[in-house]
Design an enzyme around this catalytic site. Structure first.
Site, PDB file in Angstrom:
ATOM      1  CE  LYS A   1      -3.807  -2.315   0.088  1.00 34.19           C
ATOM      2  NZ  LYS A   1      -4.787  -2.162  -1.049  1.00 34.19           N
TER       3      LYS A   1
ATOM      4  CB  SER B   1      -3.133 -10.903   2.717  1.00 36.18           C
ATOM      5  OG  SER B   1      -1.966 -10.122   3.093  1.00 36.18           O
TER       6      SER B   1
END
Length: 361
Positions: A52, A294
């Site tokens: 991110k 994840s």
């Protein structure tokens, strides 16, 4: 390595210049099926330890360029954590006040990291799910005249991955083949941008997209209802709570939907309960690779892909972030802080400095 000791290169002007150019790391045959090769794209090498960081840099730079973000203006965004941490980093570096909205279930260490970076964190009730934190960020933006990042809708998101993540993978494998690229989705920016670049430059490569089996939004075939700005108008009917933080909010992001409309993925893999955590733990214990839930989910999908792939196949799996972001989550639930019996036996094997456990009163 031959380059070890040569240094990073010229000093950087600021932390944003450290974003990107993350390494591919080969997975050993302790995890990778025999006769296949799996490389992990380790996004935790970004300065704030997640993929991110790319998104936050892309949004802030694009908004500065087009004038939609004014000097000194407050930046607000809804996030499960990693985007908020990355946005807080960029705001700290550029001098913007930062406000983050985050749903209650996400890990408390993420809140603390954002506050450490100077952001204000507004926690929204669990019942509102992802759409609740998105609605809150939008309300705050409209009420106070703040700049809203729109990570789930902005084209700056996927375009940055098209310009960086995809080329990095292809360039690092310039003298090798690439048969499969495996990723999950949060906003869908990595899938959309890197997936499009890989499809254009490695047309024989197959893109494998993964999502939690408990929240089979894409597989349901039901589209998300949208507001005029592309944000979700309601929670997706196929959503159910799942343990993969950062993946699959309770709506299909517009960035993801646009990538799906381009037919960028070849196969969808559903992640069963439990395997994301166990695979992340296996990466830590067998490879020394500390990635989050994840990352474990993506690697599980890559391993399953490798099992049925032709011998000699090369697979790249995205590892979005670091395992340190999950200390209060199921990833570390089985990891004790105190010494176990085996550790106590080792401690007692020599006479000095033995910390005996205190009996509960």
């Amino acid at each position: 390595m031959a380059n070890r000791g040569k240094g990073y290169g010229a000093p950087l002007n600021n932390i944003s210049e450290a974003v990107g150019n993350t390494p591919l790391v080969k997975i050993s045959d302790r995890i990778c099926p025999k006769g296949r090769t799996i490389y992990a794209k380790c996004e935790y090498f970004n300065p704030l330890s997640s993929v991110k960081d790319r998104l936050a840099l892309a949004i802030i730079e694009a908004a500065e360029k087009d004038g939609s973000l004014k000097p000194g203006q407050t930046v607000v965004e809804a996030t499960s954590g990693n985007t908020g941490i990355a946005v807080a980093m960029m705001c700290a570096q550029r001098g913007y006040p930062c406000v983050i909205t985050m749903a209650e279930p996400f890990s408390v260490e993420r809140r603390k990291l954002m506050r450490m970076l100077g952001a204000k964190v507004i926690v929204t009730p669990k019942a509102g799910k992802g759409t609740g934190m998105v609605e809150k960020a939008k309300e705050l933006s409209e009420k106070h005249g703040w700049f809203l990042c729109h990570q789930f809708e902005t084209d700056a998101n996927w375009k940055f991955h098209y310009e960086t993540t995809g080329p990095e993978i292809c360039n690092d494998l310039k003298d090798m083949k690439l048969d499969y690229w495996v990723t999950g989705y949060g906003t869908g920016g990595t899938f959309h941008g890197a997936g499009q670049y890989i499809k254009e430059n490695r047309p024989n490569a197959k893109v494998i997209l993964a999502e939690p089996g408990a929240a089979n939004l894409i597989g349901s075939g039901i589209k998300t209802e949208r507001n005029a700005d592309g944000s979700p108008a309601s929670s997706h009917p196929a959503f159910a709570a799942h343990p993969i933080q950062g993946w699959t909010p309770d709506f299909i992001p517009q960035v993801l939907e646009k990538g799906i409309e381009k037919s960028l993925y070849d196969e969808m893999i559903e992640i069963p309960d439990g395997v994301a955590v166990s695979t992340s733990q296996a990466l830590a214990r067998n490879e020394g690779i500390l990635t989050g839930i994840s990352g474990g989910a993506t690697m599980w999908a890559a391993i399953e892909t490798a099992k049925k792939a032709p011998e000699g196949s090369v697979i790249v799996a995205m590892l979005p972030d670091t395992g340190e972001r999950y200390l209060s989550t199921p990833l570390f639930a089985s990891i004790a802080a105190d010494m176990n019996d085996e550790e106590l036996e080792i401690a007692r094997s020599t006479p000095s400095h033995i910390l005996e456990p205190v009996e509960a009163v």
